[in-house]
Enzyme design. Structure first.
Site, PDB file in Angstrom:
ATOM      1  CG  HIS A 122      -0.993  -8.769  -5.727  1.00 22.82           C
ATOM      2  ND1 HIS A 122      -1.364  -7.467  -5.912  1.00 22.82           N
ATOM      3  CD2 HIS A 122      -0.503  -8.829  -4.455  1.00 22.82           C
ATOM      4  CE1 HIS A 122      -1.133  -6.769  -4.813  1.00 22.82           C
ATOM      5  NE2 HIS A 122      -0.591  -7.574  -3.915  1.00 22.82           N
ATOM      6  CG  ASP A 124      -4.784  -7.139  -7.760  1.00 22.62           C
ATOM      7  OD1 ASP A 124      -3.871  -7.968  -7.623  1.00 22.62           O
ATOM      8  OD2 ASP A 124      -5.592  -6.874  -6.855  1.00 22.62           O
ATOM      9  CG  ASP A 155       0.459  -4.038  -2.022  1.00 20.66           C
ATOM     10  OD1 ASP A 155       0.512  -5.167  -2.515  1.00 20.66           O
ATOM     11  OD2 ASP A 155      -0.473  -3.654  -1.281  1.00 20.66           O
ATOM     12  CD  GLU A 186      -3.429  -9.357  -2.036  1.00 20.57           C
ATOM     13  OE1 GLU A 186      -3.340  -9.741  -0.863  1.00 20.57           O
ATOM     14  OE2 GLU A 186      -3.470  -8.139  -2.333  1.00 20.57           O
ATOM     15  CD  GLU A 187      -3.787  -4.818  -2.823  1.00 22.48           C
ATOM     16  OE1 GLU A 187      -4.376  -4.903  -1.730  1.00 22.48           O
ATOM     17  OE2 GLU A 187      -2.562  -4.645  -2.916  1.00 22.48           O
ATOM     18  CG  HIS A 450      -3.272  -0.872   0.957  1.00 28.06           C
ATOM     19  ND1 HIS A 450      -4.177  -1.755   1.489  1.00 28.06           N
ATOM     20  CD2 HIS A 450      -2.487  -1.616   0.158  1.00 28.06           C
ATOM     21  CE1 HIS A 450      -3.940  -2.981   1.048  1.00 28.06           C
ATOM     22  NE2 HIS A 450      -2.904  -2.920   0.228  1.00 28.06           N
TER      23      HIS A 450
HETATM   24 ZN   LIG Z   1      -0.148  -6.851  -1.947  1.00 30.53          ZN
END
Ligand SMILES: [Zn+2]
Length: 485
Positions: A122, A124, A155, A186-187, A450
């Site tokens: 992904h 995003d 990520d 996705e997030e 994150h």
């Molecule tokens: Zn991810």
């Protein structure tokens, strides 16, 4: 990502000195010409791939409400350009309401009998959070010791660049057919999770590489073979219409908080293992983190015991976990001399990857409804559930992947699981039933995804790229030899 204590021995070949400290980032000497050719191709590409990764990571492609859509579209444009440049054809977008564009593309198989591999990532990213906690601005990719720091660089932008890089390694003509699926939301989550089974032709493949994970520790090649399921339950107790004086009525007036605490105390046994009947628990046979690593990552101080019995993997992945995630009762600062008339608790259940979370939720609700502490019934309400996932790991793609990861990292790959869910995995698996699902990538357990100061290690990025390229080559060769039959 929490992991398990016993882990297969790391070295694939005899280690001359058993007392030597293992060198986690050491790479194997090339074993034959083909191997060194692939490694040479990867190394020749690494600098330009890192440049493109920095370009991509400089774009704040946050697909959350309240953030501008332009950077998401800018990232989409750059990814499309990189895909075309890497030899992908048929670049298209799936547009769904309220969902950032999903980019799809293909590379036709070189021969009609070659397998097709779907490559997912992904583009995003998570919002940066409190920017004061970042040592450098989150969208200014910054070289650090052994890696690059930026929001979303691990990520999942490095993993996306692994897929682009794998196409470049083969000059845009990989030995398998390729389907690209690069998601843009996705997030935050979107309707795309449920989309693949409605358009299965676009996702048909023999194997898929879901590159949204990484290594249990830098230097340890990791195949994530299972994801926990999840189910929420709300439990409420009402004993009185209103609070009454604890001096005048306490001792006989039914205390809602006491009833709730007595109920919650039945959820675990004396060791801290979940004591609800009907929840699947099995020994974990894969690898994972050691207990000291787990303690450090989770921040458990020395002297504070861990909960539960058995191997860490069984407690974290292949057994249930039940957490009281919220509790409503009078706050201590506002405590009055009064018997509490109402209390409630939020429970989060994490399930064995193979257990239907609705079945697990039913088991928990049955347990709570049967309790009646002091004769008081509890009101039990189901919350959302999310499915787990367990991959079948005995097919030709897994054999090729284990060999490719061993070659790329120079260590024996471990099977790990993840407590977090990747909802799309189930959608893709449903769209391509029978396809082998592989989860590996350039992240590692300390990449701060994150969180502030997210970073990717170049050693992991290089190894993930080499692993993917080697996987495509070895899987294609296995197909030619007729292994799938
Ligand atoms: Zn991810």
């Amino acid at each position: 990502m929490p992991q398990e204590a016993h882990e297969p021995n790391a070295a694939p070949e005899p280690v001359p000195d058993p007392l030597a400290t293992p060198e986690p980032l050491a790479r194997p000497a090339p074993r034959h010409t083909a191997s060194s050719a692939l490694e040479g191709a990867v190394d020749a590409l690494l600098d330009e791939l890192c440049d493109d990764l920095r370009r991509l990571a400089a774009i704040p492609s946050i697909a959350f409400p309240g953030y501008p859509p332009e950077p998401v579209h800018e990232a989409r444009d750059l990814v499309t350009e990189l895909l075309r440049g890497a030899g992908a054809t048929g670049v298209e977008e799936i547009t769904l309401p309220g969902t950032a564009p999903v980019i799809t593309a293909t590379v036709p198989p070189p021969t009609p009998d070659a397998p097709t591999v779907l490559l997912y990532a992904h583009y995003d990213v998570q919002p940066p959070g409190d920017e004061r906690l970042w040592e450098t601005p989150p969208f200014t990719p910054t070289d650090i010791d052994g890696g690059i720091r930026a929001r979303g660089i691990a990520d999942d932008k490095a993993n996306l660049m692994v897929h682009i890089g794998a196409l470049r390694v083969f000059g845009g003509r990989p030995p398998v057919g390729v389907r690209i699926v690069f998601e843009g939301q996705e997030e935050y989550g979107s309707d795309f999770d449920d989309y693949p089974p409605t358009d299965p032709g676009r996702f048909a493949c023999d194997a898929m590489v879901i590159a949204d994970t990484g290594s249990v520790r830098p230097g340890t090649p990791t195949l994530t073979t299972a994801l926990r399921g999840t189910a929420d339950v709300l439990v409420e107790v009402r004993t009185l219409p209103a609070a009454v004086h604890s001096g005048a009525y306490g001792g006989a007036a039914p205390d809602a908080l006491l009833v709730l605490l007595k109920a919650l105390a039945t959820l675990h046994d004396v060791h801290g293992d979940v004591a609800v009947e009907g929840l699947l628990r099995e020994p974990w046979t894969g690898g994972g983190l050691t207990e000291p690593e787990f303690r450090e990552l989770a921040g458990v101080p020395e002297g504070t015991p861990l909960l539960g019995s058995g191997g860490l993997g069984e407690r974290l992945w292949s057994g249930p976990a039940l957490t009281v995630t919220g509790l409503d009762a009078p706050a201590v600062d506002r405590a009055a001399s009064a018997t509490v008339p109402y209390a409630r608790a939020a429970l989060n259940l994490r399930t064995h990857p193979r257990q239907d979370p609705a079945e697990a939720q039913d088991a928990l609700m049955r347990h709570l409804r049967r309790l009646r502490p002091y004769g008081v019934p509890l009101t039990v309400t189901p919350g959302p559930t999310g499915p787990g996932y367990q991959a079948a790991t005995t097919g030709p793609a897994y054999r090729a992947a284990r060999s490719a990861l061993r070659r790329a990292w120079g260590a024996e790959p471990v099977h790990a699981a993840s407590g977090g869910s990747i909802p799309l995995v189930n959608g893709l698996a449903a769209a391509a039933p029978g396809a082998e699902v592989l989860l590996f990538g350039a992240e590692d357990v300390r990449c701060n995804l994150h969180g502030p100061n997210e970073r990717v290690l170049l050693s992991e990025f290089r190894a993930a790229l080499l692993a993917e390229a080697a996987f495509l080559a070895e899987y294609a060769a296995a197909y030619r030899r007729g292994a799938p039959a």
